[in-house]
Design a protein around this motif. Structure first.
Motif, PDB file in Angstrom:
ATOM      1  N   GLN A 335       0.823  -1.201   0.000  1.00  0.00           N
ATOM      2  CA  GLN A 335       0.000   0.000   0.000  1.00  0.00           C
ATOM      3  C   GLN A 335       0.870   1.270   0.000  1.00  0.00           C
ATOM      4  N   ASN A 336       2.011   1.181   0.668  1.00  0.00           N
ATOM      5  CA  ASN A 336       2.884   2.348   0.796  1.00  0.00           C
ATOM      6  C   ASN A 336       4.016   2.377  -0.226  1.00  0.00           C
ATOM      7  N   ARG A 337       4.041   1.388  -1.123  1.00  0.00           N
ATOM      8  CA  ARG A 337       5.176   1.264  -2.038  1.00  0.00           C
ATOM      9  C   ARG A 337       5.345   2.489  -2.937  1.00  0.00           C
ATOM     10  N   LYS A 338       4.258   2.973  -3.514  1.00  0.00           N
ATOM     11  CA  LYS A 338       4.362   4.110  -4.425  1.00  0.00           C
ATOM     12  C   LYS A 338       4.858   5.352  -3.678  1.00  0.00           C
ATOM     13  N   HIS A 340       6.867   5.385  -1.127  1.00  0.00           N
ATOM     14  CA  HIS A 340       8.308   5.233  -0.904  1.00  0.00           C
ATOM     15  C   HIS A 340       9.083   5.369  -2.213  1.00  0.00           C
ATOM     16  N   ASP A 341       8.521   4.894  -3.301  1.00  0.00           N
ATOM     17  CA  ASP A 341       9.206   4.998  -4.582  1.00  0.00           C
ATOM     18  C   ASP A 341       9.203   6.425  -5.122  1.00  0.00           C
ATOM     19  N   TYR A 342       8.094   7.138  -4.909  1.00  0.00           N
ATOM     20  CA  TYR A 342       7.943   8.473  -5.472  1.00  0.00           C
ATOM     21  C   TYR A 342       8.308   9.589  -4.484  1.00  0.00           C
ATOM     22  N   GLY A 343       8.044   9.342  -3.214  1.00  0.00           N
ATOM     23  CA  GLY A 343       8.170  10.418  -2.233  1.00  0.00           C
ATOM     24  C   GLY A 343       9.582  10.685  -1.749  1.00  0.00           C
ATOM     25  N   TYR A 344      10.466   9.690  -1.866  1.00  0.00           N
ATOM     26  CA  TYR A 344      11.843   9.824  -1.387  1.00  0.00           C
ATOM     27  C   TYR A 344      12.809   9.903  -2.574  1.00  0.00           C
ATOM     28  N   LEU A 345      13.897  10.610  -2.380  1.00  0.00           N
ATOM     29  CA  LEU A 345      14.919  10.645  -3.411  1.00  0.00           C
ATOM     30  C   LEU A 345      15.470   9.240  -3.647  1.00  0.00           C
ATOM     31  N   PRO A 346      15.741   8.875  -4.897  1.00  0.00           N
ATOM     32  CA  PRO A 346      16.371   7.579  -5.166  1.00  0.00           C
ATOM     33  C   PRO A 346      17.711   7.484  -4.438  1.00  0.00           C
ATOM     34  N   ARG A 347      18.047   6.317  -3.949  1.00  0.00           N
ATOM     35  CA  ARG A 347      19.275   6.186  -3.160  1.00  0.00           C
ATOM     36  C   ARG A 347      20.524   6.324  -4.014  1.00  0.00           C
ATOM     37  N   ASP A 348      20.394   6.129  -5.326  1.00  0.00           N
ATOM     38  CA  ASP A 348      21.568   6.283  -6.173  1.00  0.00           C
ATOM     39  C   ASP A 348      21.675   7.700  -6.730  1.00  0.00           C
ATOM     40  N   PHE A 349      20.816   8.618  -6.263  1.00  0.00           N
ATOM     41  CA  PHE A 349      20.899  10.015  -6.710  1.00  0.00           C
ATOM     42  C   PHE A 349      21.926  10.763  -5.856  1.00  0.00           C
ATOM     43  N   LYS A 350      22.828  11.476  -6.507  1.00  0.00           N
ATOM     44  CA  LYS A 350      23.850  12.247  -5.778  1.00  0.00           C
ATOM     45  C   LYS A 350      23.894  13.676  -6.306  1.00  0.00           C
TER      46      LYS A 350
END
Length: 350
Positions: A335-338, A340-350
């Motif tokens: 239910q919370n996947r989208k 977490h996928d959309y709301g947080y910066l990607p971990r490989d983003f620098k």
């Protein structure tokens, strides 16, 4: 006359203010722990709870902590509390996997929820009610009382390049992570933290997972195992609990119960904040010590994920309570996947 009335009113007010403190029941419990209090964010959370409860209760609630093995063996907390041999104990949830199949779901789930999302499920997704339901038949009232960042995947005496390298590996793992390693051909055992250094040093083990970098550092694993693998796919969150004997809990006044539960809620925040704060410096230390830090690649993670699905399907088929809890967890995570996928910066983003 007015002066006398004022004096009487003041005395009555002071009596009312003092009444709750004087009426507060006294609690004197010994609390055996599964982890040494020297282990940062893992073993020092319950001592923090103990000291905080003394302060907020004015000294009437005294949960005296005992180091592993001083009262009971480190892995015997559940049995001891369930049998009423101790009013309470503190441990990671899952060492009782053989007796309570759903227990390790609350301790850690491979590829499951990270600590903030797990706490969300516990407090707002029905997790805590399920927790109480699972343990009530065993005369235990468990309280969520600590959560730490992902563990490392483990220490190995040799490099792990492919899933085939796990075949025949003598490995220490607890909970469902251990069952996944078994699926991939490893020979798995469960040993308490205090025995792992010697087991690695003598070759009884080829590898072990245990905890965070800070804890692994304190246990000295880097001295006897060269390869350090991450991420902690097997335990995205590691959750500790205050196990309370249900009969002892029911004897407490609601005020006392609220003080204990509220302090444990605070302990979740304290443990997670400490865990997040300390790991970067320890990884830098490991690098200086010559530790070869590695990340499992997508091939390895896919193998672990496939085996995890098989383990969870088998456990769900074997135990209705397990299935009920696991279905709740996975539904909440999905239910919370989208978000977490959309709301947080990607971990490989620098």
């Amino acid at each position: 006359m007015k002066s006398s009335l004022k004096t009487l009113a003041l005395a009555a007010s002071l009596a009312l203010i003092a009444a709750p403190a004087s009426a507060q029941e006294k609690v004197r419990w010994g609390v055996p722990m599964a982890f040494g209090s020297n282990l940062l964010a893992l073993g020092d959370t319950m001592p923090w709870v103990s000291e905080t409860l003394k302060k907020i209760s004015g000294g009437t609630i005294n949960l005296q902590v005992f180091e592993p093995g001083k009262l009971v063996p480190a892995l015997a907390i559940f049995d001891t509390v369930s049998a009423g041999k101790a009013e309470a104990g503190y441990s990671w949830m899952g060492y009782e996997l053989g007796k309570v199949p759903a227990s390790a779901l609350f301790g850690a789930v491979p590829f499951g929820m990270e600590s903030p999302q797990f706490a969300a499920w516990m407090y707002f997704g029905g997790g805590d009610a399920l927790l109480k339901e699972v343990y009530k038949p065993h005369n235990v009232y468990p309280i969520f009382c600590g959560s730490i960042s992902p563990e490392a995947a483990g220490w190995f005496r040799k490099e792990i390049k492919t899933p085939a390298d796990l075949s025949g590996l003598k490995f220490r793992a607890a909970g469902f992570g251990g069952k996944v390693y078994q699926k991939l051909g490893a020979s798995v055992t469960v040993l308490p933290g205090g025995e792992l250094f010697q087991a690695l040093e003598k070759g009884v083990l080829d590898g072990t997972e245990f905890s965070l970098p800070t804890v692994d550092d304190q246990l000295g694993f880097y001295k006897v195992a060269q390869y350090y693998y991450m991420p902690g796919w097997h335990q995205p969150s590691t959750n500790q609990y205050l196990y309370v004997n249900l009969d002892a809990w029911n004897k407490l006044k609601p005020q006392t119960q609220a003080q204990i539960e509220t302090t444990c809620t605070a302990a979740v925040t304290i443990a997670l904040a400490k865990a997040e704060a300390l790991q970067g410096a320890v990884l830098a230390k490991f690098e200086k010590e010559g530790v070869k830090a590695r990340q499992f690649d997508k091939v390895m993670l896919a193998a672990f994920a496939k085996a995890t699905k098989e383990v969870m399907a088998e456990e769900s088929a074997a135990d209705p309570t397990f299935k009920k809890v696991y279905d709740s967890m996975t539904a909440f995570q999905e239910q919370n996947r989208k978000w977490h996928d959309y709301g947080y910066l990607p971990r490989d983003f620098k």
